[in-house]
Design an enzyme around this catalytic site. Structure first.
Site, PDB file in Angstrom:
ATOM      1  N   HIS A 228       0.844  -1.197   0.000  1.00  0.00           N
ATOM      2  CA  HIS A 228       0.000   0.000   0.000  1.00  0.00           C
ATOM      3  C   HIS A 228       0.885   1.257   0.000  1.00  0.00           C
ATOM      4  CE1 HIS A 228      -4.078   1.825   1.054  1.00  0.00           C
ATOM      5  NE2 HIS A 228      -3.243   2.860   1.028  1.00  0.00           N
ATOM      6  N   HIS A 230       1.197   5.011  -2.282  1.00  0.00           N
ATOM      7  CA  HIS A 230       0.686   5.893  -3.340  1.00  0.00           C
ATOM      8  C   HIS A 230       1.848   6.571  -4.067  1.00  0.00           C
ATOM      9  CE1 HIS A 230      -3.675   5.910  -2.235  1.00  0.00           C
ATOM     10  NE2 HIS A 230      -3.176   5.491  -1.084  1.00  0.00           N
ATOM     11  N   ASP A 232       1.766   9.145  -5.993  1.00  0.00           N
ATOM     12  CA  ASP A 232       1.722  10.608  -5.869  1.00  0.00           C
ATOM     13  C   ASP A 232       1.878  11.069  -4.426  1.00  0.00           C
ATOM     14  OD1 ASP A 232      -0.757   9.345  -5.507  1.00  0.00           O
ATOM     15  OD2 ASP A 232      -1.917  11.072  -6.161  1.00  0.00           O
ATOM     16  N   HIS A 426      -9.896   1.199  -0.407  1.00  0.00           N
ATOM     17  CA  HIS A 426      -9.705   1.947   0.842  1.00  0.00           C
ATOM     18  C   HIS A 426     -11.043   1.946   1.587  1.00  0.00           C
ATOM     19  CE1 HIS A 426      -6.137   3.631  -1.088  1.00  0.00           C
ATOM     20  NE2 HIS A 426      -5.825   4.255   0.025  1.00  0.00           N
ATOM     21  N   GLU A 429     -10.898   3.237   6.953  1.00  0.00           N
ATOM     22  CA  GLU A 429      -9.679   3.948   7.366  1.00  0.00           C
ATOM     23  C   GLU A 429     -10.100   4.979   8.415  1.00  0.00           C
ATOM     24  OE1 GLU A 429      -7.854   6.205   4.202  1.00  0.00           O
ATOM     25  OE2 GLU A 429      -6.011   6.554   5.349  1.00  0.00           O
ATOM     26  N   HIS A 450      -6.275  -0.222   4.683  1.00  0.00           N
ATOM     27  CA  HIS A 450      -6.432   0.243   6.075  1.00  0.00           C
ATOM     28  C   HIS A 450      -7.412  -0.672   6.841  1.00  0.00           C
ATOM     29  CE1 HIS A 450      -4.119   3.870   5.051  1.00  0.00           C
ATOM     30  NE2 HIS A 450      -4.838   3.902   3.940  1.00  0.00           N
ATOM     31  N   ASP A 508       2.151   4.106   2.821  1.00  0.00           N
ATOM     32  CA  ASP A 508       1.037   4.895   2.315  1.00  0.00           C
ATOM     33  C   ASP A 508       1.499   6.118   1.503  1.00  0.00           C
ATOM     34  OD1 ASP A 508      -1.619   5.337   1.856  1.00  0.00           O
ATOM     35  OD2 ASP A 508      -2.109   6.065   3.863  1.00  0.00           O
TER      36      ASP A 508
END
Ligand code: 2ND
Length: 571
Positions: A228, A230, A232, A426, A429, A450, A508
């Protein structure tokens, strides 16, 4: 870092830094050389040992005034030859990397707020997560009750945490960080002090560099699986500054430090407030082919240096495009980079990274909660590129948003099921267990991003334990997004560990959380009592729950078994 350019991929010749500064590494933020081969179309970085002859010569080209920048000073912190060669699974509780240095002359980087805006601004009041129950701190972090499993630990005590060798009066942060000692109440509740994150951030740059260099020296010690992450949320600040300047896009700072003041943070916000952080820097990257390819490549390099063997990197192709996307994100003018080409470029960056850094990287394409109209194209891109790094579909963004018509997401996931595209969502979370139910039963997800709030629904939790649902846990993220209570001893991972649930440990968005994989392993080790054996189990579970084809999954597992000194097929 020094920029080289050459039409011949094998011969690099230095070109001046954008500011003409004679000490290139001070311009690029770290003593690394960035090598670019336009013919091969690849970027490479090469780390320089701080204070080494290569570093000093790169930063002191002939004629330059020697030693006038801190990065040219030899440092006793640099490891000697052969230091730290032993591969290890359990990292020290490493603080987030603190980065410094400037890129280009301030005058060329305009200050100011990034133009609009991929995510709505929330204001400072903060909001409870969906499901309403604001936690006692008002950040929308409802307390997650322990599962009533009949055990002795219903009070949420950390199993094994008491076995940690805590010196009286202090909590050490591992050998490399002995200078940083944190107060702890002896005989009382060893709760993570709220000031810990701030203290963690005082990590000297030299120590962070030492850790990174150690990772490189470790060579083959790739022992972790990260599921997991990202793309960006994991861009190097130096790269953001470079493209901001190159493209004339204003950023809220013209040095790494200034940029990070706006982009990263260390005390909890709400999930929507956290998502606003992307607004500050995404305009510098989105819509630029070279930037998109480069961030993918650099992330593979970063993960290789951290000791990750296999990583699944996720992103929204639409949020990196500036054409064939409506609305065009981040207030960009319309260009000619489509979501489809974004996927192609990320694939190239990942594949170049795999080739150069010898780890395995795959990608997951994100649907965004606030944009159901993008989701049908996301699943089509998953299908088109399924043999070309893309392994799954995800649904990311603000769970608390009330979106009127979410049929786009549902249809995309139905198509994913129909075509055998792997699925993660997701959910839970900051949101309530109902979001997890929706992900499992409506969207037919195979993993949960999450999922912390599953513990509020014991029946659901029991069922997901039974079916071995995989939870992608991100400890440091969960603290900073207000998804979980700040006391790590009561973190859902503690319960997951006790129940031998199926979960992984992940970063993350390490740019925004100013962190590395060591941060998350360090937290689970020092505040939740995780041992080497736990980490082995976590990573084997992660490999088993990865979205790799069966044969490649088995290869990954065998590699881990070997690295852990385990007999294959043991767990
Ligand atoms: O932790 C997160 N929860 C929900 N959405 C997130 C999180 N981290 C990043 N995102 C969003 C913001 C990114 O632009 C998007 C695609 O990576 O996913």
């Amino acid at each position: 870092m020094q920029l080289h350019h050459s039409p011949n991929p094998t011969q690099f010749t230095p070109i001046p830094t954008p500011c003409g500064c004679p000490h290139p590494c001070s311009c690029w933020g770290s003593p690394e050389q960035l090598l670019h081969s336009p013919t091969a179309g690849v970027w490479r970085t090469q780390s320089l040992l701080p204070g080494s002859p290569a570093h000093l010569s790169a930063c002191n080209p002939p004629g330059a005034r020697r030693g006038s920048h801190p990065c040219t000073q030899p440092t006793s912190a640099a490891p000697g030859p052969g230091a730290h060669r032993t591969p290890r699974l359990l990292p020290p509780a490493a603080p987030p990397q603190r980065r410094g240095g400037r890129l280009g002359p301030p005058a060329l980087c305009q200050r100011g707020r990034a133009p609009h805006l991929g995510y709505p601004e929330q204001g400072l009041a903060g909001g409870g997560g969906p499901g309403g129950d604001a936690g006692p701190d008002g950040r929308g972090a409802p307390r997650a009750p322990a599962l009533t499993d009949g055990g002795d630990d219903r009070d949420g005590e950390v199993e094994g945490a008491g076995e940690l060798p805590l010196p009286a009066g202090s909590v050490g942060l591992g050998l490399q960080h002995q200078a940083l000692q944190l107060p702890v109440i002896v005989g009382g509740e060893a709760v993570l002090p709220p000031q810990l994150p701030a203290l963690l951030l005082q990590q000297p740059l030299a120590a962070a560099l030492r850790l990174r260099l150690q990772r490189i020296e470790d060579g083959g010690a790739h022992q972790q699986v990260e599921l997991h992450l990202h793309l960006d949320g994991a861009i190097r600040p130096e790269t953001i500054l470079y493209y901001g300047k190159k493209r004339g896009i204003p950023l809220p700072g013209d040095t790494v430090e200034e940029l990070l003041k706006h982009v990263s943070y260390n005390t909890p916000l709400s999930l929507p407030e956290f998502l606003e952080k992307f607004n500050h820097y995404m305009p510098a990257i989105a819509g630029d082919r070279e930037a998109v390819r480069r961030i993918a490549y650099e992330l593979v390099e970063t993960k290789a240096k951290e000791g990750v063997a296999y990583v699944e990197i996720r992103y929204s192709p639409h949020l990196l495009a500036n054409c064939s996307v409506s609305p065009i994100p981040w207030g960009q003018a319309e260009g000619d980079l489509t979501p489809d080409e974004v996927v192609h470029l990320v694939n190239q960056g990942l594949q170049d990274g795999e080739r150069d850094f010898h780890i395995k990287a795959r990608s997951i394409l994100c649907c965004m909660r606030h944009m159901p109209s993008w989701s049908p194209e996301v699943v089509e891109l998953c299908k088109k590129y399924r043999n070309n790094t893309v392994v799954a579909i995800d649904l990311a963004g603000d769970e608390s948003l009330k979106v009127e018509d979410t049929s786009g997401h549902k249809e995309a996931y139905e198509e994913a099921v129909r075509c055998g595209i792997h699925r993660t969502v997701h959910a839970g979370e900051a949101g309530p267990p109902a979001m997890i139910k929706e992900a499992v039963y409506l969207l037919k997800t195979e993993r949960i991003g999450h999922g912390y709030h599953v513990l509020e629904d014991p029946e659901l939790y029991k069922e997901l334990l039974r079916t071995k649902m995989h939870f992608e846990v991100c400890p440091w993220s969960s603290y900073l997004t207000g998804a979980c209570l700040p006391d790590f001893r009561k973190h859902p991972a503690v319960q997951f560990r006790k129940d031998r649930a199926n979960y992984s440990i992940n970063t993350d968005d390490p740019l925004i959380f100013n962190s590395s994989i060591d941060t998350d392993y360090g937290i689970t080790k020092d505040y939740m009592g995780f041992t080497d054996e736990d980490f082995k189990r976590v990573n084997i579970n992660a490999a088993q729950s990865s979205f790799l084809p069966e044969k490649e999954k088995q290869e990954l597992l065998n590699m881990l078994y070997e690295a852990y000194g385990m007999v294959p097929n043991a767990s």
